[in-house]
Write a protein that holds these residues in place. Structure first.
Motif, mmCIF file in Angstrom:
data_model
loop_
_atom_site.group_PDB
_atom_site.id
_atom_site.type_symbol
_atom_site.label_atom_id
_atom_site.label_comp_id
_atom_site.label_asym_id
_atom_site.label_seq_id
_atom_site.Cartn_x
_atom_site.Cartn_y
_atom_site.Cartn_z
ATOM 1 N N GLU A 291 0.828 -1.194 0.000
ATOM 2 C CA GLU A 291 0.000 0.000 0.000
ATOM 3 C C GLU A 291 0.869 1.253 0.000
ATOM 4 N N VAL A 292 1.977 1.238 0.711
ATOM 5 C CA VAL A 292 2.886 2.376 0.760
ATOM 6 C C VAL A 292 3.502 2.608 -0.617
ATOM 7 N N ARG A 293 3.905 1.528 -1.291
ATOM 8 C CA ARG A 293 4.479 1.698 -2.637
ATOM 9 C C ARG A 293 3.466 2.335 -3.575
ATOM 10 N N ALA A 294 2.211 1.927 -3.499
ATOM 11 C CA ALA A 294 1.173 2.529 -4.346
ATOM 12 C C ALA A 294 0.994 3.996 -3.996
ATOM 13 N N LYS B 153 -0.411 -5.406 -5.611
ATOM 14 C CA LYS B 153 -0.353 -6.676 -4.880
ATOM 15 C C LYS B 153 -0.086 -7.839 -5.833
ATOM 16 N N GLY B 154 -0.741 -7.842 -7.001
ATOM 17 C CA GLY B 154 -0.516 -8.893 -7.987
ATOM 18 C C GLY B 154 0.921 -8.904 -8.476
ATOM 19 N N LEU B 155 1.481 -7.731 -8.716
ATOM 20 C CA LEU B 155 2.879 -7.645 -9.147
ATOM 21 C C LEU B 155 3.815 -8.177 -8.068
ATOM 22 N N SER B 156 3.473 -7.924 -6.812
ATOM 23 C CA SER B 156 4.321 -8.422 -5.729
ATOM 24 C C SER B 156 4.258 -9.948 -5.637
ATOM 25 N N ARG B 157 3.228 -10.557 -6.247
ATOM 26 C CA ARG B 157 3.115 -12.023 -6.300
ATOM 27 C C ARG B 157 3.618 -12.556 -7.645
ATOM 28 N N ASP B 158 4.314 -11.711 -8.399
ATOM 29 C CA ASP B 158 4.884 -12.074 -9.705
ATOM 30 C C ASP B 158 3.835 -12.451 -10.740
ATOM 31 N N GLU B 159 2.645 -11.873 -10.645
ATOM 32 C CA GLU B 159 1.623 -12.102 -11.667
ATOM 33 C C GLU B 159 1.949 -11.258 -12.888
ATOM 34 N N SER B 160 1.410 -11.639 -14.018
ATOM 35 C CA SER B 160 1.657 -10.951 -15.278
ATOM 36 C C SER B 160 1.087 -9.535 -15.257
ATOM 37 N N PRO B 161 1.937 -8.520 -15.509
ATOM 38 C CA PRO B 161 1.429 -7.152 -15.570
ATOM 39 C C PRO B 161 0.364 -6.981 -16.654
ATOM 40 N N LEU C 138 4.195 2.001 -21.266
ATOM 41 C CA LEU C 138 4.884 0.740 -21.538
ATOM 42 C C LEU C 138 5.594 0.214 -20.289
ATOM 43 N N ASP C 139 6.191 1.101 -19.502
ATOM 44 C CA ASP C 139 6.896 0.687 -18.291
ATOM 45 C C ASP C 139 6.011 -0.108 -17.342
ATOM 46 N N LEU C 140 4.720 0.181 -17.345
ATOM 47 C CA LEU C 140 3.821 -0.490 -16.409
ATOM 48 C C LEU C 140 3.511 -1.934 -16.797
ATOM 49 N N ILE C 141 3.753 -2.302 -18.041
ATOM 50 C CA ILE C 141 3.529 -3.696 -18.411
ATOM 51 C C ILE C 141 4.825 -4.465 -18.641
ATOM 52 N N LEU C 142 5.944 -3.768 -18.656
ATOM 53 C CA LEU C 142 7.218 -4.472 -18.811
ATOM 54 C C LEU C 142 7.555 -5.274 -17.572
ATOM 55 N N GLY C 143 7.059 -4.848 -16.427
ATOM 56 C CA GLY C 143 7.331 -5.561 -15.191
ATOM 57 C C GLY C 143 8.668 -5.158 -14.634
ATOM 58 N N PRO C 144 9.017 -5.678 -13.471
ATOM 59 C CA PRO C 144 10.284 -5.309 -12.829
ATOM 60 C C PRO C 144 11.482 -5.839 -13.607
#
Length: 128
Positions: free
Chosen positions: A40-43, A60-68, A120-126
Motif C-alpha cells: 500500500e505504501v508503494r502505491a 499486490k498482484g505484481l508483488s506475487r509475480d503475476e503478469s502485468p 509501456l513501463d507499467l507492463i514491462l514488469g520489474p
C-alpha cells in the motif's frame, strides 16, 4: 489512505526533492514500518510522485509475480480476445505473453500498452 500533499523541488528540470507535510511524512513512516502495508505504501508513493495511478490490486498482484499484462487487462475489464483484437495480436501470442511462455516483442508490448491505456513501463514488469 488519503493522498499526501507533496511539493517537488526541481534540479535541472527534474524533481530532486519531495517535501511532505509532517503529518503525511509520519503517516508514510508508520505505514512503512508495518510490513503488511508495504504494498500500500508503494502505491501511495507512486501516486505522490505523479506516476500512473496504480490500483492496489495491481501492485499486490505484481508483488506475487503475476503478469502485468493480465493484471491491467483484468483491471480494464477486457477479455483476452478483446485485448488481442485491440492490439492486433493473435490470442495465442497474447496468452503466451500473459503466462510468461513468450516474452513478447517490444513492438507487441507497445501495442498492448496502448490498447490498455498505460505506459509501456507499467507492463514491462520489474527489471531482473
Amino acid at each position: 489512505m488519503k493522498r499526501p500533499r507533496v511539493n517537488f523541488i526541481p534540479a535541472e528540470s527534474k524533481p530532486e526533492y519531495a517535501v511532505l507535510q509532517i503529518e503525511d511524512y509520519r503517516d508514510l513512516v508508520a505505514r512503512a514500518a508495518l510490513g503488511d502495508e508495504a504494498v500500500e505504501v508503494r502505491a501511495l508513493l507512486a501516486r505522490a510522485e505523479g506516476a500512473e495511478d496504480i490500483p492496489l490490486e495491481i501492485v499486490k498482484g505484481l508483488s506475487r509475480d503475476e503478469s502485468p499484462v493480465r493484471l491491467w487487462r483484468k483491471h480494464r475489464g477486457m477479455t483476452q480476445t478483446e485485448l488481442a483484437r485491440a492490439s492486433h495480436l493473435s490470442n495465442a501470442y497474447l496468452s503466451g505473453i500473459e503466462t510468461g511462455k513468450t516474452d513478447g516483442s517490444i513492438r507487441a508490448l507497445r501495442t498492448i500498452a496502448r490498447a490498455l491505456g498505460v505506459d509501456l513501463d507499467l507492463i514491462l514488469g520489474p527489471a531482473d
